[in-house]
Design a protein around this motif. Structure first.
Motif, PDB file in Angstrom:
ATOM      1  N   ALA A  61       0.830  -1.210   0.000  1.00 24.62           N
ATOM      2  CA  ALA A  61       0.000   0.000   0.000  1.00 24.62           C
ATOM      3  C   ALA A  61       0.862   1.257   0.000  1.00 24.62           C
ATOM      4  O   ALA A  61       0.576   2.217  -0.730  1.00 24.62           O
ATOM      5  N   ILE A  62       1.923   1.256   0.801  1.00 25.53           N
ATOM      6  CA  ILE A  62       2.810   2.421   0.849  1.00 25.53           C
ATOM      7  C   ILE A  62       3.516   2.607  -0.495  1.00 25.53           C
ATOM      8  O   ILE A  62       3.625   3.732  -1.015  1.00 25.53           O
ATOM      9  N   LEU A  63       3.989   1.505  -1.085  1.00 29.09           N
ATOM     10  CA  LEU A  63       4.660   1.595  -2.388  1.00 29.09           C
ATOM     11  C   LEU A  63       3.705   2.080  -3.476  1.00 29.09           C
ATOM     12  O   LEU A  63       4.079   2.912  -4.316  1.00 29.09           O
ATOM     13  N   ALA A  64       2.477   1.559  -3.470  1.00 30.43           N
ATOM     14  CA  ALA A  64       1.499   1.967  -4.488  1.00 30.43           C
ATOM     15  C   ALA A  64       1.191   3.450  -4.389  1.00 30.43           C
ATOM     16  O   ALA A  64       1.102   4.152  -5.406  1.00 30.43           O
ATOM     17  N   THR A  65       1.033   3.949  -3.154  1.00 29.47           N
ATOM     18  CA  THR A  65       0.746   5.370  -2.963  1.00 29.47           C
ATOM     19  C   THR A  65       1.944   6.231  -3.340  1.00 29.47           C
ATOM     20  O   THR A  65       1.800   7.290  -3.967  1.00 29.47           O
ATOM     21  N   ALA A  66       3.153   5.779  -2.970  1.00 24.75           N
ATOM     22  CA  ALA A  66       4.359   6.537  -3.310  1.00 24.75           C
ATOM     23  C   ALA A  66       4.548   6.611  -4.823  1.00 24.75           C
ATOM     24  O   ALA A  66       4.894   7.675  -5.374  1.00 24.75           O
ATOM     25  N   LEU A  67       4.311   5.498  -5.520  1.00 27.02           N
ATOM     26  CA  LEU A  67       4.423   5.500  -6.987  1.00 27.02           C
ATOM     27  C   LEU A  67       3.372   6.402  -7.611  1.00 27.02           C
ATOM     28  O   LEU A  67       3.630   7.048  -8.632  1.00 27.02           O
ATOM     29  N   ARG A  68       2.199   6.432  -7.006  1.00 27.30           N
ATOM     30  CA  ARG A  68       1.136   7.311  -7.534  1.00 27.30           C
ATOM     31  C   ARG A  68       1.564   8.771  -7.458  1.00 27.30           C
ATOM     32  O   ARG A  68       1.427   9.527  -8.424  1.00 27.30           O
ATOM     33  N   VAL A  86       4.185  13.725 -10.018  1.00 23.64           N
ATOM     34  CA  VAL A  86       5.300  14.672 -10.070  1.00 23.64           C
ATOM     35  C   VAL A  86       6.060  14.521 -11.379  1.00 23.64           C
ATOM     36  O   VAL A  86       6.425  15.514 -12.036  1.00 23.64           O
ATOM     37  N   LEU A  87       6.326  13.274 -11.799  1.00 23.40           N
ATOM     38  CA  LEU A  87       7.107  13.026 -13.007  1.00 23.40           C
ATOM     39  C   LEU A  87       6.399  13.536 -14.253  1.00 23.40           C
ATOM     40  O   LEU A  87       7.035  14.074 -15.167  1.00 23.40           O
ATOM     41  N   THR A  88       5.087  13.373 -14.303  1.00 27.32           N
ATOM     42  CA  THR A  88       4.319  13.824 -15.466  1.00 27.32           C
ATOM     43  C   THR A  88       3.797  15.250 -15.309  1.00 27.32           C
ATOM     44  O   THR A  88       3.043  15.721 -16.163  1.00 27.32           O
ATOM     45  N   LYS A  89       4.179  15.908 -14.193  1.00 27.52           N
ATOM     46  CA  LYS A  89       3.797  17.297 -13.940  1.00 27.52           C
ATOM     47  C   LYS A  89       2.280  17.483 -13.934  1.00 27.52           C
ATOM     48  O   LYS A  89       1.737  18.445 -14.482  1.00 27.52           O
ATOM     49  N   VAL A  90       1.606  16.533 -13.295  1.00 28.16           N
ATOM     50  CA  VAL A  90       0.155  16.602 -13.116  1.00 28.16           C
ATOM     51  C   VAL A  90      -0.119  16.934 -11.657  1.00 28.16           C
ATOM     52  O   VAL A  90       0.412  16.286 -10.749  1.00 28.16           O
ATOM     53  N   ASN A  91      -0.918  17.943 -11.424  1.00 30.34           N
ATOM     54  CA  ASN A  91      -1.200  18.369 -10.056  1.00 30.34           C
ATOM     55  C   ASN A  91      -2.002  17.320  -9.301  1.00 30.34           C
ATOM     56  O   ASN A  91      -2.862  16.628  -9.873  1.00 30.34           O
ATOM     57  N   LEU A  92      -1.715  17.178  -8.010  1.00 34.40           N
ATOM     58  CA  LEU A  92      -2.508  16.299  -7.161  1.00 34.40           C
ATOM     59  C   LEU A  92      -3.919  16.856  -7.036  1.00 34.40           C
ATOM     60  O   LEU A  92      -4.117  18.059  -6.915  1.00 34.40           O
ATOM     61  N   ASP A 105      -8.775  12.841  -6.262  1.00 34.84           N
ATOM     62  CA  ASP A 105      -8.600  11.397  -6.415  1.00 34.84           C
ATOM     63  C   ASP A 105      -7.316  10.917  -5.759  1.00 34.84           C
ATOM     64  O   ASP A 105      -7.227   9.762  -5.322  1.00 34.84           O
ATOM     65  N   ASP A 106      -6.293  11.782  -5.696  1.00 31.78           N
ATOM     66  CA  ASP A 106      -5.042  11.416  -5.035  1.00 31.78           C
ATOM     67  C   ASP A 106      -5.144  11.541  -3.517  1.00 31.78           C
ATOM     68  O   ASP A 106      -4.695  10.654  -2.784  1.00 31.78           O
ATOM     69  N   TRP A 107      -5.732  12.620  -3.044  1.00 26.26           N
ATOM     70  CA  TRP A 107      -5.800  12.833  -1.597  1.00 26.26           C
ATOM     71  C   TRP A 107      -6.747  11.853  -0.919  1.00 26.26           C
ATOM     72  O   TRP A 107      -6.512  11.435   0.231  1.00 26.26           O
ATOM     73  N   LEU A 108      -7.813  11.469  -1.597  1.00 26.96           N
ATOM     74  CA  LEU A 108      -8.796  10.582  -0.976  1.00 26.96           C
ATOM     75  C   LEU A 108      -8.287   9.153  -0.809  1.00 26.96           C
ATOM     76  O   LEU A 108      -8.788   8.410   0.036  1.00 26.96           O
ATOM     77  N   CYS A 109      -7.314   8.759  -1.623  1.00 27.80           N
ATOM     78  CA  CYS A 109      -6.852   7.368  -1.560  1.00 27.80           C
ATOM     79  C   CYS A 109      -5.829   7.146  -0.458  1.00 27.80           C
ATOM     80  O   CYS A 109      -5.495   5.999  -0.142  1.00 27.80           O
ATOM     81  N   ILE A 110      -5.297   8.207   0.122  1.00 27.92           N
ATOM     82  CA  ILE A 110      -4.169   8.055   1.046  1.00 27.92           C
ATOM     83  C   ILE A 110      -4.596   7.596   2.447  1.00 27.92           C
ATOM     84  O   ILE A 110      -4.030   6.646   2.979  1.00 27.92           O
ATOM     85  N   PRO A 111      -5.591   8.224   3.094  1.00 27.83           N
ATOM     86  CA  PRO A 111      -5.811   7.908   4.516  1.00 27.83           C
ATOM     87  C   PRO A 111      -6.564   6.613   4.739  1.00 27.83           C
ATOM     88  O   PRO A 111      -7.251   6.088   3.847  1.00 27.83           O
ATOM     89  N   PHE A 112      -6.447   6.073   5.933  1.00 29.23           N
ATOM     90  CA  PHE A 112      -7.287   5.029   6.522  1.00 29.23           C
ATOM     91  C   PHE A 112      -7.072   3.619   5.971  1.00 29.23           C
ATOM     92  O   PHE A 112      -7.402   2.646   6.638  1.00 29.23           O
ATOM     93  N   ALA A 113      -6.538   3.439   4.754  1.00 33.05           N
ATOM     94  CA  ALA A 113      -6.500   2.104   4.160  1.00 33.05           C
ATOM     95  C   ALA A 113      -5.606   1.148   4.931  1.00 33.05           C
ATOM     96  O   ALA A 113      -5.917  -0.038   5.072  1.00 33.05           O
TER      97      ALA A 113
END
Length: 330
Positions: A5-12, A17-23, A26-34
């Motif tokens: 889970a940590i690796l999947a979130t870090a890669l996300r 960042v690599l593709t210069k797409v702003n968070l 959909d990014d913030w909601l997937c991080i907590p509680f899982a």
């Protein structure tokens, strides 16, 4: 599962960042509680998780019941947040389609209503509330909602929501101007969430067929599935965002290979001899199997030869690079 889970979130996040797409949401909601249910399972081992209740001290059993009470609250949030993350991703990707945007908002509202109802039912499961972790089996049987009913209220709606979320993008993806294999690949990526649905079904089946009243020993398998379910949802939701990330890595890889090949050609220019292959076999008059030393010359920095058709026109993007060979008899 915590590491994945940590690796999947870090890669996300790295992909954004690599593709210069702003968070975005959909990014913030997937991080907590899982990952919290998995962490709670580790903590619960010290409180008797995995051992028969008869071997657990009374104070440890109270602590175990209190942590289980808190864990179930976070478990619902973990399931809800990865669903909301998927819906926000649909709005981000397919937002130009009004129907899928509206459906995402409607299903999102249903998920929020479901999780709030479950949280209230869990908080006020017993009367008084502290019977949920302090009461004995007889007190909980008369003054609390049963654990089985709570688990059914959790699992049955989440299976329904997962199936709705899975089928939503299929129509849009199939209407895209892509090859059939590309469409199937995209649908397969979006269908990874089916793993979460399968886990929810297994968990629900285990709940319905369980007759064990031993909280610390009899709920081990159920606790494992409950920890795996939100983490799997988080991983599947994150994998959907790796498309542009993988494309960027391929471009970087091609650029690296191209740069290395340019250095190689520069260092082996001026028609230097590069490779020597010795062909050893009996000589013959026809030279079919003669003893030859074949020397392959490397590319020079000269301009490639461009062939034209009989009318003198150059074919579109047709470039023929000739290889020069020097053959001599030994």
């Amino acid at each position: 599962m915590v590491v994945l889970a940590i690796l999947a979130t870090a890669l996300r996040i790295w992909a954004r960042v690599l593709t210069k797409v702003n968070l975005w949401w959909d990014d913030w909601l997937c991080i907590p509680f899982a990952i919290l249910p998995s962490i709670f399972d580790f903590v619960q081992i010290k409180n008797g998780f995995g051992r028969p209740m008869s071997t657990v001290f009374a104070d440890k059993l109270v602590t175990y019941s209190l942590f289980l009470y808190i864990l179930m609250l976070f478990y619902n949030l973990g399931l809800a947040f990865f669903k909301l993350s998927c819906l926000a991703l649909y709005i981000r990707i397919f937002g130009v389609h009004r129907w899928i945007r509206h459906m995402s908002y409607i299903i999102g509202g249903m998920v929020i209503a479901w999780v709030l109802a479950n949280e209230l039912a869990l908080v006020f499961r017993c009367h008084p509330i502290d019977l949920a972790w302090k009461g004995n089996a007889e007190q909980q049987a008369t003054s609390c909602i049963t654990q089985t009913n709570i688990f059914i209220a959790q699992s049955a709606p989440t299976i329904f929501f997962d199936l709705l979320i899975l089928i939503m993008p299929i129509r849009v993806v199939w209407s895209l101007q892509l090859q059939s294999t590309q469409k199937l690949g995209a649908i397969l990526v979006f269908s990874l969430g089916l793993l979460v649905t399968v886990i929810s079904m297994v968990r629900l089946a285990g709940t319905l067929h369980s007759t064990d009243t031993d909280l610390t020993y009899g709920y081990v398998e159920l606790g494992m599935w409950s920890a795996v379910e939100p983490v799997t949802g988080l991983i599947c939701c994150s994998v959907m965002t790796y498309g542009s990330f993988i494309k960027k890595l391929r471009q970087l890889g091609k650029g690296y290979i191209h740069g290395k090949s340019n250095l190689y050609r520069q260092s082996h220019s001026s028609n230097s001899y590069a490779t020597h292959n010795k062909l050893t076999s009996p000589r013959s008059a026809e030279y079919a199997r003669s003893d030859l030393e074949l020397t392959v010359c490397s590319f020079s920095n000269e301009t490639p030869v461009v062939k034209t058709d009989p009318l003198g026109k150059m074919p579109d993007r047709a470039i023929n690079i000739t290889h020069e060979f020097h053959v001599r008899r030994d």
